[in-house]
Motif scaffolding. Structure first.
Motif, PDB file in Angstrom:
ATOM      1  N   LYS A 420      -9.731  -3.033  -8.892  1.00 44.30           N
ATOM      2  CA  LYS A 420      -9.413  -1.713  -9.603  1.00 44.30           C
ATOM      3  C   LYS A 420      -8.705  -1.975 -10.889  1.00 44.30           C
ATOM      4  CE  LYS A 420      -4.959  -1.079  -7.022  1.00 44.30           C
ATOM      5  NZ  LYS A 420      -4.059  -1.424  -8.360  1.00 44.30           N
ATOM      6  N   ASP A 421      -8.008  -3.010 -11.023  1.00 43.42           N
ATOM      7  CA  ASP A 421      -7.508  -3.275 -12.509  1.00 43.42           C
ATOM      8  C   ASP A 421      -8.571  -3.693 -13.642  1.00 43.42           C
ATOM      9  OD1 ASP A 421      -5.086  -2.561 -11.304  1.00 43.42           O
ATOM     10  OD2 ASP A 421      -4.496  -4.708 -11.162  1.00 43.42           O
ATOM     11  N   GLN A 422      -9.750  -4.261 -13.265  1.00 43.82           N
ATOM     12  CA  GLN A 422     -10.631  -4.597 -14.504  1.00 43.82           C
ATOM     13  C   GLN A 422     -10.840  -3.464 -15.104  1.00 43.82           C
ATOM     14  OE1 GLN A 422     -13.921  -6.214 -12.190  1.00 43.82           O
ATOM     15  NE2 GLN A 422     -13.340  -8.318 -12.587  1.00 43.82           N
ATOM     16  N   PHE A 423     -11.002  -3.831 -16.396  1.00 47.10           N
ATOM     17  CA  PHE A 423     -11.721  -2.505 -17.362  1.00 47.10           C
ATOM     18  C   PHE A 423     -12.410  -3.302 -18.329  1.00 47.10           C
ATOM     19  CE2 PHE A 423      -7.722  -4.607 -19.300  1.00 47.10           C
ATOM     20  CZ  PHE A 423      -8.255  -5.002 -20.814  1.00 47.10           C
ATOM     21  N   LYS A 424     -13.189  -2.196 -19.007  1.00 44.12           N
ATOM     22  CA  LYS A 424     -14.258  -2.684 -20.074  1.00 44.12           C
ATOM     23  C   LYS A 424     -13.692  -2.299 -21.446  1.00 44.12           C
ATOM     24  CE  LYS A 424     -18.681  -2.246 -18.540  1.00 44.12           C
ATOM     25  NZ  LYS A 424     -19.829  -1.450 -18.332  1.00 44.12           N
ATOM     26  N   ASP A 426     -14.853  -1.653 -25.578  1.00 42.89           N
ATOM     27  CA  ASP A 426     -15.888  -0.924 -26.183  1.00 42.89           C
ATOM     28  C   ASP A 426     -17.107  -1.835 -26.752  1.00 42.89           C
ATOM     29  OD1 ASP A 426     -15.016  -2.115 -28.692  1.00 42.89           O
ATOM     30  OD2 ASP A 426     -14.591  -0.006 -29.294  1.00 42.89           O
ATOM     31  N   LYS A 427     -16.847  -3.131 -26.339  1.00 44.27           N
ATOM     32  CA  LYS A 427     -18.060  -4.093 -26.499  1.00 44.27           C
ATOM     33  C   LYS A 427     -18.752  -4.117 -25.459  1.00 44.27           C
ATOM     34  CE  LYS A 427     -15.844  -6.793 -29.979  1.00 44.27           C
ATOM     35  NZ  LYS A 427     -15.197  -8.423 -30.527  1.00 44.27           N
ATOM     36  N   GLY A 428     -18.240  -3.442 -24.160  1.00 43.25           N
ATOM     37  CA  GLY A 428     -18.873  -3.843 -22.835  1.00 43.25           C
ATOM     38  C   GLY A 428     -18.517  -4.930 -22.116  1.00 43.25           C
ATOM     39  N   LYS A 429     -17.520  -5.575 -22.180  1.00 38.91           N
ATOM     40  CA  LYS A 429     -17.111  -6.751 -21.735  1.00 38.91           C
ATOM     41  C   LYS A 429     -16.146  -6.405 -20.565  1.00 38.91           C
ATOM     42  CE  LYS A 429     -19.568  -9.805 -24.118  1.00 38.91           C
ATOM     43  NZ  LYS A 429     -20.373 -10.865 -23.293  1.00 38.91           N
ATOM     44  N   PHE A 430     -16.250  -6.977 -19.510  1.00 40.12           N
ATOM     45  CA  PHE A 430     -15.064  -6.887 -18.445  1.00 40.12           C
ATOM     46  C   PHE A 430     -13.834  -7.507 -18.656  1.00 40.12           C
ATOM     47  CE2 PHE A 430     -18.328  -4.537 -16.005  1.00 40.12           C
ATOM     48  CZ  PHE A 430     -17.463  -3.275 -15.537  1.00 40.12           C
ATOM     49  N   ILE A 431     -12.838  -7.248 -18.352  1.00 38.41           N
ATOM     50  CA  ILE A 431     -11.536  -7.963 -18.648  1.00 38.41           C
ATOM     51  C   ILE A 431     -10.720  -7.955 -17.283  1.00 38.41           C
ATOM     52  CG2 ILE A 431      -9.502  -8.390 -19.828  1.00 38.41           C
ATOM     53  CD1 ILE A 431     -11.889  -8.713 -21.711  1.00 38.41           C
ATOM     54  N   ALA A 432     -10.391  -9.312 -16.799  1.00 36.64           N
ATOM     55  CA  ALA A 432      -9.393  -9.091 -15.408  1.00 36.64           C
ATOM     56  C   ALA A 432      -7.884  -9.320 -16.166  1.00 36.64           C
ATOM     57  CB  ALA A 432      -9.729 -10.184 -14.634  1.00 36.64           C
ATOM     58  N   PRO A 433      -6.971  -8.237 -16.121  1.00 30.99           N
ATOM     59  CA  PRO A 433      -5.803  -8.501 -16.785  1.00 30.99           C
ATOM     60  C   PRO A 433      -4.859  -9.443 -16.206  1.00 30.99           C
ATOM     61  CG  PRO A 433      -5.978  -6.352 -15.897  1.00 30.99           C
ATOM     62  CD  PRO A 433      -7.276  -6.984 -15.466  1.00 30.99           C
ATOM     63  N   THR A 434      -4.701  -9.529 -14.988  1.00 26.42           N
ATOM     64  CA  THR A 434      -3.814 -10.161 -14.222  1.00 26.42           C
ATOM     65  C   THR A 434      -3.656 -11.523 -14.757  1.00 26.42           C
ATOM     66  OG1 THR A 434      -3.995  -8.974 -12.370  1.00 26.42           O
ATOM     67  CG2 THR A 434      -2.807 -11.014 -12.029  1.00 26.42           C
ATOM     68  N   PRO A 435      -4.636 -12.335 -14.843  1.00 24.20           N
ATOM     69  CA  PRO A 435      -4.366 -14.051 -15.329  1.00 24.20           C
ATOM     70  C   PRO A 435      -3.805 -13.933 -16.661  1.00 24.20           C
ATOM     71  CG  PRO A 435      -6.535 -13.880 -14.226  1.00 24.20           C
ATOM     72  CD  PRO A 435      -6.070 -12.350 -14.576  1.00 24.20           C
ATOM     73  N   ILE A 436      -4.196 -13.152 -17.466  1.00 24.27           N
ATOM     74  CA  ILE A 436      -3.689 -13.240 -18.808  1.00 24.27           C
ATOM     75  C   ILE A 436      -2.269 -12.653 -18.904  1.00 24.27           C
ATOM     76  CG2 ILE A 436      -3.933 -12.069 -21.023  1.00 24.27           C
ATOM     77  CD1 ILE A 436      -6.800 -11.478 -20.393  1.00 24.27           C
ATOM     78  N   GLU A 437      -1.804 -11.740 -18.072  1.00 23.00           N
ATOM     79  CA  GLU A 437      -0.500 -11.369 -17.888  1.00 23.00           C
ATOM     80  C   GLU A 437       0.251 -12.506 -17.516  1.00 23.00           C
ATOM     81  OE1 GLU A 437      -1.746  -6.648 -17.005  1.00 23.00           O
ATOM     82  OE2 GLU A 437      -1.068  -7.975 -15.375  1.00 23.00           O
ATOM     83  N   LEU A 438       0.041 -13.253 -16.574  1.00 24.19           N
ATOM     84  CA  LEU A 438       0.887 -14.210 -15.928  1.00 24.19           C
ATOM     85  C   LEU A 438       0.999 -15.436 -17.136  1.00 24.19           C
ATOM     86  CD1 LEU A 438      -0.942 -14.764 -12.294  1.00 24.19           C
ATOM     87  CD2 LEU A 438       1.565 -13.966 -13.052  1.00 24.19           C
TER      88      LEU A 438
END
Length: 547
Positions: A420-424, A426-438
Motif C-alpha cells: 500500500k506504500d508503493q506510489f507512481k 508522473d513518469k509512470g515508475k513505481f517506487i517502494a519508499p521503505t528501503p530508501i527511507e532506511l
C-alpha cells in the motif's frame, strides 16, 4: 492441541512461588511491589466485583490506561471472571475511542493511568460501567481499591477452552478505520510455547513493560510470554523518568521500536560524539569499559534478549548498536498472526533481515512479492466484519500481510516495502519508499523520513530533524544532508533517485495525527497534508530546502 493458557500459567507460578515479586510500580520515585499471591488475591476480588456489577462471563470489558501494575491485574481479573478484554491505546482521542467501544460491544471499562483523560472522556458512552484505578488519581463511578475491599475473592475461576476468544485487539489504524482482531487462548498458547522454545528464553526474567499493551507485540511478547516464563514486571512512572526507571530495572528481555533506538543513539552521541566514540572503541581494554558503561546507562547491562519490531530497523542502526555489544534481534509480526511470525534468533542473525519463520508457520510469496501466512495462531477474523475478514485471506486460506518480502539463499526474510506504500511518479515508475527511507536514516541528523513523489517526475524525501540535527546551523545541515542524498542516490535506480530533501517545520507526533501509537508514520495523513506542495518543492532550487 494447546495444553495451557495465560491464566493457568499465572496460577501455576502463583502456587509454586507465591511470595515471588510479580509487579513493581513506581509512585513518586518509590517502588510499590506485589507478590504473585497479593496480585492474585486482588485479581480474584476484582473478578468477583465484575460479576456483582452485572458483568457475567462473556461480557466485553475494555481497558484504557498506560502500562501499569493495575493494567495486568485488570487483565487477569477479566480472565478469571470469564470476560473478554478490549485493550485501548491510552493516547487515542475521544473521536477514536468511541467507535471502538461501540463496535466492540463493551459493557464496562477500566480507566487508569492517563495523561489527559479530560480530552478523552467524551468518547466513553454513558451506559458503560466505569472502574477507576484510583492509585493513579482516577476516581470514577466505581474504584479499584473500594471494590477490592468490599469483595470476597472469586472462589471458582472461569475454565477457558483453547477456542474461546481471549481478547479483541483493535489495529492502530495506519490506513484508516481500526479493525477488531479476535484471538483465542489457544492462539496465545501456541505463540508463547513456540517462542519460548525457539528463542530459548530464560525462565523468571525481569521485564520492563512500557510500550502500549493494546499492541500485539507488548501484549503477547511481553505480558503473555512473560507470564508463561514467571517474569517479574516493572513499569515506567512517566516519560521523564524512563531513563531512570530502565536504569534501575536493567531488564533481561527488552523490546523497542526503531524510533526509540534512534533516541537511544542520540543520547549516547550527545555525550560521546561519534569521532570520540570511534576512538575509544578502537583502544583495547578501554573499549570493553566503554561498552559496559553505555549498556548500563541504557538499562541493557543484563539484557539477554533485545528485540526491535513494529517497523524496519536499518542495517546501519543495527550495526551501530552491535559495536556496543547491544545485539538487536529484528522480528516481523502483525496483530493478525499473534506473533507466530519471523524472528532473528540469538544464534541466527543477519543484519537487515527479520530472521526465519517459527515452526508451525506456513509461508508463501505471491507473484506481487507479498508475504502470505498460515498457522494455527492466525486470528479468528475481524470482529463483526465478515467481508473485511474474507478480503484479508487469499483463495488458499493464507493471510495477506501486505508486506513485500524476499528470502535470501539461507532462508532469512527481508522486507522491501509495503504494497500500500508503493506510489507512481508522473513518469509512470513505481517506487517502494521503505528501503530508501532506511538508507536515509543512517544520517543521525534525521529523526523521521517519508519518501513521496505522486505527481512529480522524481521522488523527494520529507524529513524531520533529530535533536542532534536541530543543534546544527543551516549551512551544516545542507552539507550533511546533501552528502547523504548523494550517497543514497548512488545505490538507487535512476527512477528511484531522490531529487531533494524537504525539512518539515514541525515534528510528526501522535498529537498532530501523523504517527500511530506505535510511532509509525501515518503515510496517508502525511500525504494528505503535503501532497499539494510537491510540485512547488520540486521546482525550488537546491538539494536541501525548508518547508
Amino acid at each position: 492441541m494447546p495444553s495451557s493458557n495465560v491464566l493457568l500459567e499465572f496460577l501455576k507460578h502463583e502456587q509454586e512461588r507465591p511470595q515471588s515479586i510479580f509487579l513493581r510500580q513506581p509512585f513518586n520515585g518509590q517502588w510499590k511491589e506485589w507478590t504473585r499471591q497479593q496480585a492474585g488475591d486482588e485479581c480474584r476480588r476484582m473478578a468477583a466485583a465484575l460479576h456483582t456489577l452485572n458483568l457475567p462471563a462473556g461480557s466485553h470489558v475494555a481497558i484504557l490506561s498506560k502500562n501499569c501494575a493495575h493494567w495486568f491485574m485488570a487483565d487477569l481479573a477479566i480472565m478469571m471472571a470469564g470476560c473478554v478484554s478490549i485493550p485501548i491505546y491510552p493516547t487515542l482521542t475521544a473521536a477514536s475511542i468511541q467507535p471502538i467501544l461501540e463496535h466492540s460491544n463493551a459493557k464496562a471499562i477500566f480507566i487508569g493511568k492517563l495523561d489527559d483523560f479530560a480530552s478523552q472522556e467524551a468518547g466513553i458512552p454513558s451506559h458503560l460501567t466505569r472502574i477507576g484505578f484510583d492509585d493513579y488519581n482516577r476516581n470514577e463511578q466505581h474504584n479499584w481499591n473500594n471494590l477490592i475491599a468490599s469483595s470476597s475473592p472469586l472462589a471458582t475461576l472461569h475454565q477457558w477452552q483453547p477456542d474461546d476468544v481471549f481478547t479483541i485487539i483493535y489495529t492502530s489504524g495506519t490506513t484508516g478505520k481500526a479493525k477488531g482482531v479476535m484471538h483465542t487462548f489457544g492462539h496465545v498458547d501456541i505463540t508463547a510455547t513456540t517462542a519460548i522454545s525457539e528463542l530459548q528464553l530464560t525462565p523468571q526474567p525481569t521485564m520492563l513493560s512500557y510500550l502500549p499493551l493494546s499492541h500485539i507485540a507488548e501484549r503477547i511478547g511481553i505480558e503473555c510470554i512473560g507470564i508463561y516464563l514467571g517474569a517479574t514486571y516493572s513499569f515506567v512512572e512517566s516519560i521523564d523518568s524512563f531513563a531512570k526507571n530502565i536504569g534501575e530495572v536493567q531488564p533481561h528481555i527488552f523490546f523497542a521500536v526503531p524510533r526509540l533506538w534512534g533516541k537511544f543513539r542520540e543520547g549516547v552521541l550527545n555525550k560521546l560524539p561519534q569521532k570520540k566514540l570511534d576512538l575509544l572503541l578502537s583502544i583495547p581494554i578501554i573499549n570493553n569499559i566503554i561498552r559496559k558503561s553505555i549498556k548500563k546507562k541504557l538499562g541493557l547491562a543484563r539484557a539477554e534478549f533485545i528485540f526491535s519490531g513494529s517497523a524496519p530497523l536499518s542495517v546501519e542502526m543495527q550495526s551501530w548498536f552491535n559495536r556496543l555489544d547491544v545485539k538487536i534481534l529484528q522480528a516481523l509480526g502483525m496483530t493478525e498472526d499473534c506473533l507466530l511470525a519471523h524472528f532473528e534468533r540469538p544464534t541466527a542473525r543477519r543484519f537487515g533481515s527479520v530472521g526465519k519463520p517459527f515452526k508451525g508457520l506456513q509461508v508463501k510469496i505471491s507473484e506481487e512479492g507479498e508475504l502470505r501466512l498460515k498457522s494455527a495462531a492466525i486470528m479468528n477474523g475481524y470482529y463483526k466484519e465478515p467481508e473485511l475478514t474474507a478480503e484479508v485471506f487469499d483463495e488458499d486460506g493464507y493471510l495477506r500481510t501486505g508486506d513485500i518480502c524476499e528470502y535470501d539463499h539461507d532462508g532469512f526474510l527481508f522486507v522491501t516495502g509495503r504494497l500500500k506504500d508503493q506510489f507512481k511518479t508522473d513518469k509512470g515508475k513505481f517506487i517502494a519508499p521503505t528501503p530508501i527511507e532506511l538508507k536515509l536514516s543512517a544520517n543521525t541528523d534525521i529523526e523521521m523520513t517519508c519518501v513521496v513523489g505522486m505527481g512529480i517526475p522524481q521522488p523527494i524525501a520529507l524529513v524531520t530533524l533529530s535533536e542532534l540535527g536541530k543543534q546544527k546551523t543551516k549551512e551544516q545541515l545542507i552539507e550533511s544532508l546533501s552528502a547523504t542524498l548523494a550517497t543514497v542516490n548512488t545505490t538507487l535506480e535512476h527512477h528511484e533517485q531522490l531529487d531533494k530533501i524537504v525539512l518539515m517545520k514541525e515534528n510528526w507526533s501522535m498529537e498532530n495525527g501523523l504517527l500511530t501509537p506505535t510511532l509509525k508514520i501515518k503515510r496517508n495523513q502525511v500525504e494528505k497534508i503535503h501532497q499539494q506542495f510537491y510540485p512547488k518543492w520540486f521546482e525550488v532550487k537546491g538539494k536541501v530546502i525548508w518547508e
